[in-house]
Design a protein around this motif. Structure first.
Motif, PDB file in Angstrom:
ATOM      1  N   SER A  80      -3.482   7.821   6.599  1.00  0.00           N
ATOM      2  CA  SER A  80      -3.365   6.908   7.734  1.00  0.00           C
ATOM      3  C   SER A  80      -2.275   7.326   8.722  1.00  0.00           C
ATOM      4  N   GLY A 105      -4.682   3.986  10.915  1.00  0.00           N
ATOM      5  CA  GLY A 105      -5.387   2.774  10.559  1.00  0.00           C
ATOM      6  C   GLY A 105      -6.371   2.945   9.424  1.00  0.00           C
ATOM      7  N   GLU A 107      -8.111   3.807   5.677  1.00  0.00           N
ATOM      8  CA  GLU A 107      -7.897   3.371   4.309  1.00  0.00           C
ATOM      9  C   GLU A 107      -8.398   4.463   3.361  1.00  0.00           C
ATOM     10  N   ASN A 134      -2.733   0.281   4.375  1.00  0.00           N
ATOM     11  CA  ASN A 134      -3.650  -0.525   5.196  1.00  0.00           C
ATOM     12  C   ASN A 134      -4.670  -1.278   4.349  1.00  0.00           C
ATOM     13  N   HIS A 137      -3.121  -4.436   3.213  1.00  0.00           N
ATOM     14  CA  HIS A 137      -2.949  -5.309   4.375  1.00  0.00           C
ATOM     15  C   HIS A 137      -4.266  -5.942   4.806  1.00  0.00           C
ATOM     16  N   SER A 138      -5.377  -5.222   4.627  1.00  0.00           N
ATOM     17  CA  SER A 138      -6.673  -5.740   5.040  1.00  0.00           C
ATOM     18  C   SER A 138      -7.297  -6.667   4.003  1.00  0.00           C
ATOM     19  N   ARG A 176       5.533  -5.840   6.605  1.00  0.00           N
ATOM     20  CA  ARG A 176       4.596  -6.181   5.536  1.00  0.00           C
ATOM     21  C   ARG A 176       5.334  -6.511   4.236  1.00  0.00           C
TER      22      ARG A 176
END
Length: 244
Positions: A80, A105, A107, A134, A137-138, A176
């Motif tokens: 990423s 961005g 994964e 990511n 986070h998603s 995060r």
């Protein structure tokens, strides 16, 4: 009763038993490795990729390769934005033929799907991947990150069985910080699988924590997600011993 009459039912019965045994057997195990991206059909979102827009990055890589073909047998860094934004990658590892194939961005499963366009063509001797940040986070679980990591390793080894693979752990970003427990769990699960699979696990999570065990704010730019030069200096120091 004739011998012929006795044999015929026996033969039929044996064939029937063999057929039933075959039907009762376990079906072939489904592989977790996706078909290559060039297989034709567009990837399914989100099962195979997190975003179909990565094809734009693939075309950019192809254009760069056409203008200046990277050397075969080098070291590919993929994953990423922490890889994509590593502008001093070549200078940080002088003498190592590094190839930056990060796409921001992305994964883990994205690197798996597009391996035939970001890794395999270069026949690298080593691949280092930074992904999973990511993913968490998603909303993907630590268990899904582990499964995606295994799929990535299987995909790479399908075409490059001799290449060394190293997984760079997720980093603790201030923006995060609420995801730290999930990141720790995912890192631990991946580390265990890396040991089982013979993959190097590189811990950059621990050295990026401050004295209170929280993400070190001084290592990040204003968005509190991406790293500044001090952050990359830690990555350089920690990763260097693993390079082949």
């Amino acid at each position: 009763m004739s011998l012929r009459t006795l044999v015929r039912p026996a033969v039929f019965g044996g064939a029937l038993l063999a057929l039933l045994a075959a039907c009762a057997g376990h079906p072939p195990a489904k592989t977790s490795v996706p078909a290559p991206a060039s297989a034709g059909a567009a990837p399914r979102v989100p099962e195979q990729v997190s975003n179909a827009a990565w094809d734009t990055d693939m075309r950019r890589f192809a254009a760069e390769d056409a203008q200046s073909p990277p050397p075969r047998g080098g070291v590919v860094f993929t994953g990423s934005s922490s890889i994509r934004l590593w502008e001093t990658l070549a200078q940080d590892f002088p003498g190592v033929p590094v190839i930056n194939r990060g796409f921001g961005g992305s994964e883990l499963r994205d690197s798996t799907w597009y391996a035939d366009r970001t890794i395999v063509p270069y026949a690298p001797r080593q691949i280092l991947i930074y992904a999973g940040d990511n993913d968490i986070h998603s909303g993907r679980s630590p268990q899904q990150v582990r499964a995606d990591f295994i799929a990535f390793v299987e995909r790479v080894r399908r075409d490059l069985p001799q290449a060394k693979i190293a997984y760079i752990s997720t980093k603790p970003s201030p923006s995060r910080a609420h995801l730290l427990p999930a990141q720790r769990e995912a890192n631990a699960l991946v580390q265990a699988e890396a040991r089982r699979l013979g993959v190097d696990y590189i811990d950059i999570f621990t050295p990026m924590l401050d004295a209170r065990g929280q993400p070190d704010e001084s290592l990040f730019v204003e968005d509190r997600l991406h790293m500044n030069a001090a952050g990359y200096a830690i990555w350089k120091r920690v990763i260097a011993p693993y390079l082949q």
